[in-house]
Design a protein around this motif. Sequence first.
Motif, PDB file in Angstrom:
ATOM      1  N   ILE A 108      -5.114   7.622 -15.607  1.00 60.47           N
ATOM      2  CA  ILE A 108      -5.401   6.189 -15.476  1.00 60.47           C
ATOM      3  C   ILE A 108      -6.609   6.030 -14.556  1.00 60.47           C
ATOM      4  CG2 ILE A 108      -4.444   3.928 -14.888  1.00 60.47           C
ATOM      5  CD1 ILE A 108      -1.673   5.217 -14.979  1.00 60.47           C
ATOM      6  N   PRO A 109      -7.650   5.284 -14.973  1.00 64.37           N
ATOM      7  CA  PRO A 109      -8.851   5.119 -14.126  1.00 64.37           C
ATOM      8  C   PRO A 109      -8.669   4.086 -13.029  1.00 64.37           C
ATOM      9  CG  PRO A 109      -9.167   3.947 -16.174  1.00 64.37           C
ATOM     10  CD  PRO A 109      -7.833   4.642 -16.291  1.00 64.37           C
ATOM     11  N   VAL A 110      -7.610   4.236 -12.232  1.00 60.61           N
ATOM     12  CA  VAL A 110      -7.314   3.309 -11.133  1.00 60.61           C
ATOM     13  C   VAL A 110      -6.927   4.139  -9.920  1.00 60.61           C
ATOM     14  CG1 VAL A 110      -5.895   1.392 -10.320  1.00 60.61           C
ATOM     15  CG2 VAL A 110      -6.512   1.534 -12.728  1.00 60.61           C
ATOM     16  N   GLY A 111      -7.457   3.767  -8.759  1.00 55.12           N
ATOM     17  CA  GLY A 111      -7.115   4.473  -7.533  1.00 55.12           C
ATOM     18  C   GLY A 111      -7.280   3.587  -6.317  1.00 55.12           C
ATOM     19  N   SER A 112      -7.308   4.231  -5.142  1.00 53.53           N
ATOM     20  CA  SER A 112      -7.396   3.464  -3.896  1.00 53.53           C
ATOM     21  C   SER A 112      -8.731   2.733  -3.779  1.00 53.53           C
ATOM     22  CB  SER A 112      -7.208   4.403  -2.706  1.00 53.53           C
ATOM     23  OG  SER A 112      -8.215   5.415  -2.709  1.00 53.53           O
ATOM     24  N   PHE A 113      -9.778   3.255  -4.416  1.00 55.05           N
ATOM     25  CA  PHE A 113     -11.085   2.597  -4.375  1.00 55.05           C
ATOM     26  C   PHE A 113     -10.994   1.167  -4.903  1.00 55.05           C
ATOM     27  CE2 PHE A 113     -14.882   1.413  -6.812  1.00 55.05           C
ATOM     28  CZ  PHE A 113     -15.840   1.418  -5.808  1.00 55.05           C
ATOM     29  N   HIS A 114     -10.228   0.957  -5.954  1.00 55.92           N
ATOM     30  CA  HIS A 114     -10.099  -0.372  -6.550  1.00 55.92           C
ATOM     31  C   HIS A 114      -9.304  -1.308  -5.632  1.00 55.92           C
ATOM     32  CE1 HIS A 114     -10.778   2.475  -9.875  1.00 55.92           C
ATOM     33  NE2 HIS A 114     -11.504   1.515 -10.384  1.00 55.92           N
ATOM     34  N   SER A 115      -8.316  -0.764  -4.926  1.00 57.01           N
ATOM     35  CA  SER A 115      -7.554  -1.598  -3.984  1.00 57.01           C
ATOM     36  C   SER A 115      -8.428  -2.060  -2.830  1.00 57.01           C
ATOM     37  CB  SER A 115      -6.351  -0.810  -3.443  1.00 57.01           C
ATOM     38  OG  SER A 115      -5.496  -0.415  -4.487  1.00 57.01           O
ATOM     39  N   HIS A 116      -9.243  -1.141  -2.292  1.00 61.17           N
ATOM     40  CA  HIS A 116     -10.125  -1.512  -1.179  1.00 61.17           C
ATOM     41  C   HIS A 116     -11.207  -2.482  -1.650  1.00 61.17           C
ATOM     42  CE1 HIS A 116      -7.842   1.630   0.464  1.00 61.17           C
ATOM     43  NE2 HIS A 116      -8.656   2.636   0.229  1.00 61.17           N
ATOM     44  N   GLY A 117     -11.721  -2.266  -2.861  1.00 63.90           N
ATOM     45  CA  GLY A 117     -12.730  -3.180  -3.395  1.00 63.90           C
ATOM     46  C   GLY A 117     -12.177  -4.570  -3.618  1.00 63.90           C
ATOM     47  N   PHE A 118     -10.925  -4.649  -4.090  1.00 63.06           N
ATOM     48  CA  PHE A 118     -10.285  -5.958  -4.276  1.00 63.06           C
ATOM     49  C   PHE A 118     -10.124  -6.675  -2.942  1.00 63.06           C
ATOM     50  CE2 PHE A 118      -6.247  -8.260  -3.958  1.00 63.06           C
ATOM     51  CZ  PHE A 118      -6.456  -9.269  -4.873  1.00 63.06           C
ATOM     52  N   MET A 119      -9.689  -5.944  -1.931  1.00 64.39           N
ATOM     53  CA  MET A 119      -9.531  -6.553  -0.605  1.00 64.39           C
ATOM     54  C   MET A 119     -10.867  -7.057  -0.076  1.00 64.39           C
ATOM     55  SD  MET A 119      -7.504  -7.301   1.972  1.00 64.39           S
ATOM     56  CE  MET A 119      -6.020  -6.297   1.928  1.00 64.39           C
ATOM     57  N   GLY A 573      -1.038  12.420  -3.436  1.00 64.88           N
ATOM     58  CA  GLY A 573      -2.263  11.621  -3.472  1.00 64.88           C
ATOM     59  C   GLY A 573      -2.323  10.603  -2.350  1.00 64.88           C
ATOM     60  N   GLY A 574      -3.536  10.325  -1.865  1.00 69.21           N
ATOM     61  CA  GLY A 574      -3.705   9.395  -0.748  1.00 69.21           C
ATOM     62  C   GLY A 574      -3.315   7.971  -1.071  1.00 69.21           C
ATOM     63  N   ASN A 575      -3.429   7.581  -2.364  1.00 73.19           N
ATOM     64  CA  ASN A 575      -3.089   6.202  -2.739  1.00 73.19           C
ATOM     65  C   ASN A 575      -1.591   5.960  -2.780  1.00 73.19           C
ATOM     66  OD1 ASN A 575      -3.943   3.585  -3.437  1.00 73.19           O
ATOM     67  ND2 ASN A 575      -3.607   3.989  -5.614  1.00 73.19           N
ATOM     68  N   THR A 576      -0.787   7.019  -2.619  1.00 73.80           N
ATOM     69  CA  THR A 576       0.677   6.855  -2.611  1.00 73.80           C
ATOM     70  C   THR A 576       1.230   6.744  -1.198  1.00 73.80           C
ATOM     71  OG1 THR A 576       1.043   9.249  -2.586  1.00 73.80           O
ATOM     72  CG2 THR A 576       0.802   8.197  -4.734  1.00 73.80           C
ATOM     73  N   LEU A 577       0.342   6.683  -0.197  1.00 76.22           N
ATOM     74  CA  LEU A 577       0.800   6.609   1.190  1.00 76.22           C
ATOM     75  C   LEU A 577       1.229   5.208   1.602  1.00 76.22           C
ATOM     76  CD1 LEU A 577      -1.817   8.911   2.961  1.00 76.22           C
ATOM     77  CD2 LEU A 577       0.582   9.401   2.512  1.00 76.22           C
ATOM     78  N   PHE A 578       0.982   4.205   0.756  1.00 77.29           N
ATOM     79  CA  PHE A 578       1.442   2.850   1.090  1.00 77.29           C
ATOM     80  C   PHE A 578       2.966   2.825   1.150  1.00 77.29           C
ATOM     81  CE2 PHE A 578      -2.662   1.946  -1.017  1.00 77.29           C
ATOM     82  CZ  PHE A 578      -3.280   1.263   0.019  1.00 77.29           C
ATOM     83  N   PRO A 579       3.527   2.061   2.067  1.00 77.96           N
ATOM     84  CA  PRO A 579       4.995   1.977   2.143  1.00 77.96           C
ATOM     85  C   PRO A 579       5.596   1.476   0.826  1.00 77.96           C
ATOM     86  CG  PRO A 579       3.990   1.019   4.108  1.00 77.96           C
ATOM     87  CD  PRO A 579       2.874   1.301   3.154  1.00 77.96           C
ATOM     88  N   ASN A 580       6.803   1.944   0.558  1.00 73.09           N
ATOM     89  CA  ASN A 580       7.626   1.522  -0.587  1.00 73.09           C
ATOM     90  C   ASN A 580       7.119   2.052  -1.933  1.00 73.09           C
ATOM     91  OD1 ASN A 580       9.137  -0.052   1.245  1.00 73.09           O
ATOM     92  ND2 ASN A 580       7.790  -1.816   0.919  1.00 73.09           N
ATOM     93  N   PHE A 581       6.152   2.989  -1.934  1.00 75.24           N
ATOM     94  CA  PHE A 581       5.686   3.484  -3.232  1.00 75.24           C
ATOM     95  C   PHE A 581       6.784   4.249  -3.955  1.00 75.24           C
ATOM     96  CE2 PHE A 581       3.830   6.758  -5.943  1.00 75.24           C
ATOM     97  CZ  PHE A 581       3.060   5.975  -6.781  1.00 75.24           C
ATOM     98  N   CYS A 582       7.479   5.122  -3.249  1.00 76.10           N
ATOM     99  CA  CYS A 582       8.540   5.904  -3.898  1.00 76.10           C
ATOM    100  C   CYS A 582       9.662   5.000  -4.406  1.00 76.10           C
ATOM    101  CB  CYS A 582       9.086   6.945  -2.923  1.00 76.10           C
ATOM    102  SG  CYS A 582       7.901   8.255  -2.541  1.00 76.10           S
ATOM    103  N   GLU A 583      10.008   3.966  -3.636  1.00 79.37           N
ATOM    104  CA  GLU A 583      11.057   3.034  -4.078  1.00 79.37           C
ATOM    105  C   GLU A 583      10.621   2.289  -5.334  1.00 79.37           C
ATOM    106  OE1 GLU A 583       9.944   3.435  -1.127  1.00 79.37           O
ATOM    107  OE2 GLU A 583      11.630   3.813   0.241  1.00 79.37           O
ATOM    108  N   ARG A 584       9.347   1.850  -5.359  1.00 79.77           N
ATOM    109  CA  ARG A 584       8.855   1.132  -6.542  1.00 79.77           C
ATOM    110  C   ARG A 584       8.810   2.062  -7.752  1.00 79.77           C
ATOM    111  NH1 ARG A 584       5.440  -3.208  -7.596  1.00 79.77           N
ATOM    112  NH2 ARG A 584       5.306  -3.455  -9.860  1.00 79.77           N
ATOM    113  N   LEU A 585       8.335   3.286  -7.550  1.00 80.94           N
ATOM    114  CA  LEU A 585       8.272   4.244  -8.653  1.00 80.94           C
ATOM    115  C   LEU A 585       9.666   4.550  -9.180  1.00 80.94           C
ATOM    116  CD1 LEU A 585       6.492   6.133 -10.335  1.00 80.94           C
ATOM    117  CD2 LEU A 585       6.821   7.881  -8.567  1.00 80.94           C
TER     118      LEU A 585
END
Length: 659
Positions: A108-119, A573-585
């Motif tokens: 999937i062409p989505v990563g932490s770069f897109h989250s930071h750019g959105f912010m 991966g670094g983009n999975t370090l946000f809290p609650n990622f494992c719970e959401r997955l």
Amino acid sequence: MEYILDHIFDGLGLSGCQGIDHPIILTEAICNPNACRSKLSKLLFECYGVPSVFYGIGDLFDYLLHTHKGKDCPESLSDGLIVSSSHKVSHIIPVVDGDPDFLASVCIPVGSFHSHGFMLDRLLLRYPYLAQHLSLNRCFELNHRFAAFVPGEFLEELSRMQRWRDGKRSEAPMVKPVILQLPFVEQQQKVITEEQKTHRERRRKENAERLRAMAKKRSEEKLAERLEMLASMDMLAERLEANVISEAQFLAELKQGGFQDRNDFERTRKGIRKKIDDTIARKRKRKREREGNGVDEDDKSIEFMDEESRLAYFKEKYPLLYVDASTLSEEQKKEKRKQVMWRGAEESRMKRKQEKLMAKKSKQNQLAEEDEKYRQNPEEYIKRLHSARGKITENREKRKEALQSGDRKQNIASRRKALQAVIGPATAGGAGKPQSKGFSKSKPKGNKEEDTFGANEDDWDLYKQMAKARGDDDENDDSESEQEKQSLQWIEQLLEKYDPASLKCEKEKVDTLRASDFQIELFVELVKAPEILFQPSIIGLECVGLSEALNGVFRKLGSEKRNRVCRNVFVTGGNTLFPNFCERLKCEIQSECPLGFQIKVQHTEVPIIGAWKGAQKIALNEEFVRKHFLTKEEYFQHKGMGGYVKRHSCSNRFYPTPK
């Protein structure tokens, strides 16, 4: 790639060597094309002269490190599901029967770069004046400090946050608003002494006096020039009347002076005389005003005349307007049309003068009333003025904060509602028709309608009605009204007269930058930024999110293999370090599995450098290295195949490129 390798070898102190006499371990993307690997192998073996190369997939290196804690490197991997999300891409790799299933894997062409750019984009829209303080690096820090994935339903959490913002605090949201203070240096007020104030006032008066003198001098020079020109023109006309010169000589002198004919000469002469009379009249009027004599009875303007005197004035000045048109020649008819235009212009000027005089008189009456109120109770009067001014400025600040920190969708909905209140909701066939009176209607032209909006001045009342409609549901309108501006100007004018010192202090406080002007508020962005991984449509990316990608992987695997890999879900991966990622997955995977199925989701210990740690483990295993490293001899032996790689548990599968 050559520049990157040069930088690495230079940092290791190998830049001065004839060749790189060390084995190299490189990570590559899943399903890396043979052409890319072939170019890299050629660069390493033929340019740098490395003895051997080992290619592997970074996520599988990390998975190997996590699932096999010992020093051994097995030939096959245990079953599991690798979910990796890094800077710009995310991968889902199922491992079945000891090998990764490349046909079921997804990128999937989505990563932490897109989250930071959105912010960053969101903050720049809300705080454009803080652009120099906002950057991708700062948004990276904000995301990793405060952002979090929603462990359950994302839309429900958004509704809960909206209710919290609206003041309905029955149920607290997962994250609460965060207010951050950006770097700010308080400005020191420059103290001006009385001596400096006196000096500035004296300089200001001197400059004003000098400008007035210059303007007076220019006016006198222009008047003298016009008088001289008028005298020469009168002398020329008198010479013609006295038969000193003939008609032909007169016309020749006119041509020499730049006039087209005698009519042009007379028109210019009349215009110059009028300008001279107007200039002299203005000077006399200013002189009377300075002397305080008011209006001279012999020089009354038209606005001071009664109806009978005004009619006599117009008859004398524009006589052709009161003559029957049938008795006029063509030249006189043209002159009559000009007189109609001139009279209309003069009446308009007269009307504007009368309105100004009435407004001035009304303002004088209001000032007299305010003087009376001030004399009755000065302290209470000044206190009331400051209170009224404070209320208006407070409403301004509230509107400004609402526009900056409010939800953009809510603002758009408010404007759409205001527009519908004016022009009506959209009909089934297209846009709604205006419901208010005064709109210019378009005339059909063939099968199309001509757009004539703006031809009628009443059309522009649409925007006023929209502003009024927006204010129907709220006492404080989103836009500043003209009445509010006038009220503030009037109050400040009174304070300037009765309490100028306090007004100056209040204005200086408002004009000075405060620490609150350098604050940013984060709330909805804290959950929207990470959510891009599951919903790329938030930023307009036309690709599936992580939930849809998991669904596609499970469909390709089938129910039996899906149940096997879901018992061991590995997250890296670094983009999975946000809290609650494992719970959401886990919640997303649970929705794809049977009810009650046990799912195990584990996070890697070192998600950022896990691939490097896995490669280190492989490098320390001599037997595995000896068996699976691609040597220089093997490279030249299989060079014609292009991109050859030895197969092992962490590698891509090699299939010769068809010729």
